[in-house]
Write an enzyme that holds these catalytic residues in place. Structure first.
Site, PDB file in Angstrom:
ATOM      1  N   GLY A  97       2.909  -0.498  -5.935  1.00 53.17           N
ATOM      2  CA  GLY A  97       3.718  -1.701  -6.053  1.00 53.17           C
ATOM      3  C   GLY A  97       4.922  -1.673  -5.142  1.00 53.17           C
ATOM      4  O   GLY A  97       5.689  -2.630  -5.096  1.00 53.17           O
ATOM      5  N   THR A 136       7.033  -2.170  -1.905  1.00 53.08           N
ATOM      6  CA  THR A 136       6.927  -3.166  -0.838  1.00 53.08           C
ATOM      7  C   THR A 136       7.753  -2.733   0.373  1.00 53.08           C
ATOM      8  O   THR A 136       8.413  -1.704   0.357  1.00 53.08           O
ATOM      9  CB  THR A 136       7.411  -4.542  -1.329  1.00 53.08           C
ATOM     10  OG1 THR A 136       8.783  -4.444  -1.756  1.00 53.08           O
ATOM     11  CG2 THR A 136       6.565  -5.036  -2.489  1.00 53.08           C
ATOM     12  N   SER A 140      -0.397  -4.311  -4.155  1.00 54.51           N
ATOM     13  CA  SER A 140       0.031  -5.689  -4.336  1.00 54.51           C
ATOM     14  C   SER A 140       1.551  -5.727  -4.301  1.00 54.51           C
ATOM     15  O   SER A 140       2.210  -4.838  -4.841  1.00 54.51           O
ATOM     16  CB  SER A 140      -0.469  -6.265  -5.667  1.00 54.51           C
ATOM     17  OG  SER A 140      -0.023  -7.604  -5.817  1.00 54.51           O
ATOM     18  N   PHE A 156       2.054  -7.512  -9.070  1.00 60.64           N
ATOM     19  CA  PHE A 156       0.865  -7.355  -9.910  1.00 60.64           C
ATOM     20  C   PHE A 156       0.797  -8.361 -11.054  1.00 60.64           C
ATOM     21  O   PHE A 156      -0.165  -8.356 -11.815  1.00 60.64           O
ATOM     22  CB  PHE A 156       0.810  -5.935 -10.475  1.00 60.64           C
ATOM     23  CG  PHE A 156       0.372  -4.911  -9.473  1.00 60.64           C
ATOM     24  CD1 PHE A 156      -0.968  -4.755  -9.177  1.00 60.64           C
ATOM     25  CD2 PHE A 156       1.294  -4.127  -8.812  1.00 60.64           C
ATOM     26  CE1 PHE A 156      -1.389  -3.825  -8.240  1.00 60.64           C
ATOM     27  CE2 PHE A 156       0.896  -3.187  -7.873  1.00 60.64           C
ATOM     28  CZ  PHE A 156      -0.450  -3.034  -7.584  1.00 60.64           C
ATOM     29  N   HIS A 214      15.663 -13.774  -6.032  1.00 59.57           N
ATOM     30  CA  HIS A 214      15.652 -12.507  -6.754  1.00 59.57           C
ATOM     31  C   HIS A 214      17.077 -12.051  -7.040  1.00 59.57           C
ATOM     32  O   HIS A 214      18.040 -12.573  -6.474  1.00 59.57           O
ATOM     33  CB  HIS A 214      14.913 -11.422  -5.960  1.00 59.57           C
ATOM     34  CG  HIS A 214      13.424 -11.549  -6.001  1.00 59.57           C
ATOM     35  ND1 HIS A 214      12.725 -12.311  -5.093  1.00 59.57           N
ATOM     36  CD2 HIS A 214      12.494 -11.027  -6.853  1.00 59.57           C
ATOM     37  CE1 HIS A 214      11.438 -12.256  -5.371  1.00 59.57           C
ATOM     38  NE2 HIS A 214      11.264 -11.487  -6.430  1.00 59.57           N
ATOM     39  N   LYS A 228      17.978  -6.507  -5.150  1.00 59.91           N
ATOM     40  CA  LYS A 228      16.754  -6.386  -4.340  1.00 59.91           C
ATOM     41  C   LYS A 228      17.129  -6.282  -2.871  1.00 59.91           C
ATOM     42  O   LYS A 228      17.803  -7.159  -2.328  1.00 59.91           O
ATOM     43  CB  LYS A 228      15.827  -7.577  -4.578  1.00 59.91           C
ATOM     44  CG  LYS A 228      14.482  -7.439  -3.863  1.00 59.91           C
ATOM     45  CD  LYS A 228      13.517  -8.509  -4.318  1.00 59.91           C
ATOM     46  CE  LYS A 228      12.178  -8.413  -3.582  1.00 59.91           C
ATOM     47  NZ  LYS A 228      11.491  -7.127  -3.831  1.00 59.91           N
ATOM     48  N   GLY A 287       8.083  -9.299  -0.808  1.00 58.90           N
ATOM     49  CA  GLY A 287       6.687  -9.086  -0.441  1.00 58.90           C
ATOM     50  C   GLY A 287       5.797 -10.214  -0.922  1.00 58.90           C
ATOM     51  O   GLY A 287       4.851 -10.619  -0.231  1.00 58.90           O
ATOM     52  N   THR A 288       6.102 -10.745  -2.103  1.00 68.78           N
ATOM     53  CA  THR A 288       5.316 -11.866  -2.634  1.00 68.78           C
ATOM     54  C   THR A 288       5.481 -13.106  -1.766  1.00 68.78           C
ATOM     55  O   THR A 288       4.516 -13.824  -1.494  1.00 68.78           O
ATOM     56  CB  THR A 288       5.737 -12.175  -4.081  1.00 68.78           C
ATOM     57  OG1 THR A 288       5.548 -11.010  -4.885  1.00 68.78           O
ATOM     58  CG2 THR A 288       4.932 -13.327  -4.664  1.00 68.78           C
TER      59      THR A 288
END
Length: 248
Positions: free
Chosen positions: A74, A76, A99, A102, A134, A138, A144-145
């Protein structure tokens, strides 16, 4: 299923909490981001779940792959090394699932967005842009999404060809450019929105995370699936592979 967690940050702790509530799984070990990792550390584990940072992940990847234990990632921020990682997985005949997110809800959002981008492609009056929000802790942006969402729009739409992460003060956005805006605000878990606009109307495709539980639960579901796939067919997998099988 015995799980070794690599990374004890917010997401690692949330995954550990999900596993602790399960009657079917247990934590084999929790490794700090700075831990010195060797393949032997993972012996006795059924799956590894990695939520660290780019450098730690890239440093630890050879040992994780050499262990022979399937790896769920997970972490990124390493998209530029994607081909290298795929090659390493293939060379090791290992199983790795990656991903940027997730959460099952996010992955349903991504599929919905891809279809929306495809549907508006023949109609030039529709424009599209993306925004992600976010928490201020972060580090990477866009998320990444959001980058995955942008890639899907480019693949499905055709009229958008390049991603613009930041606007310049002295030029306009070109028609073929897809803006991906980033906001860092308070303690927002994660919100991704696609704005589809025309002179007549606006369409919004959005996902808002209410907590990290969706991310963590999805990672555990992915680990269950990957552990089974590892015996049948090692390889590099994504949440698309997981969803395709569940929907077939």
């Amino acid at each position: 299923m015995k799980v070794t967690l690599v990374g004890n940050g917010r997401m690692g702790q949330q995954v550990a909490e999900v596993i602790s509530r399960s009657n079917d799984h247990e934590i084999a070990a929790v490794l700090d981001v700075d831990a010195r990792i060797t393949p032997e550390i993972f012996h006795g584990s059924d799956v590894i779940i990695d939520f660290t940072v780019r450098q730690a992940f890239m440093d630890n990847l050879p040992a994780m792959l050499a262990s022979g234990v399937p790896v769920v990632v997970g972490t990124t921020g390493w998209d530029d090394a994607m081909e290298e990682v795929r090659r390493m997985v293939a060379d090791a005949r290992a199983s790795l699932m990656y991903s940027a997110n997730f959460s099952l809800g996010v992955n349903i959002f991504l599929r919905t967005l891809r279809e929306a981008a495809r549907l508006i492609a023949p109609f030039g009056q529709f424009d599209i842009a993306l925004e992600e929000q976010h928490h201020t802790g972060k580090a990477d942006f866009p998320s990444g999404t959001a980058l995955r969402a942008a890639e899907l729009v480019l693949e499905a739409n055709g009229r958008k060809r390049t991603i613009v992460r930041q606007l310049s003060d002295n030029r306009k956005l070109a028609a073929e450019e897809l803006q991906v805006a980033s906001v860092r605000l308070g303690s927002v878990f994660g919100k991704h929105t696609a704005f589809i606009d025309s002179d007549a109307d606006e369409i919004l495709v959005a996902h808002t995370a209410k907590s990290r539980a969706g991310f963590a639960g999805g990672a555990v579901h992915a680990a269950e699936w990957l552990a089974g796939m590892h015996c049948e067919k090692p390889g590099f997998y994504t949440m698309d592979d997981f969803l395709n099988e569940r929907l077939s």
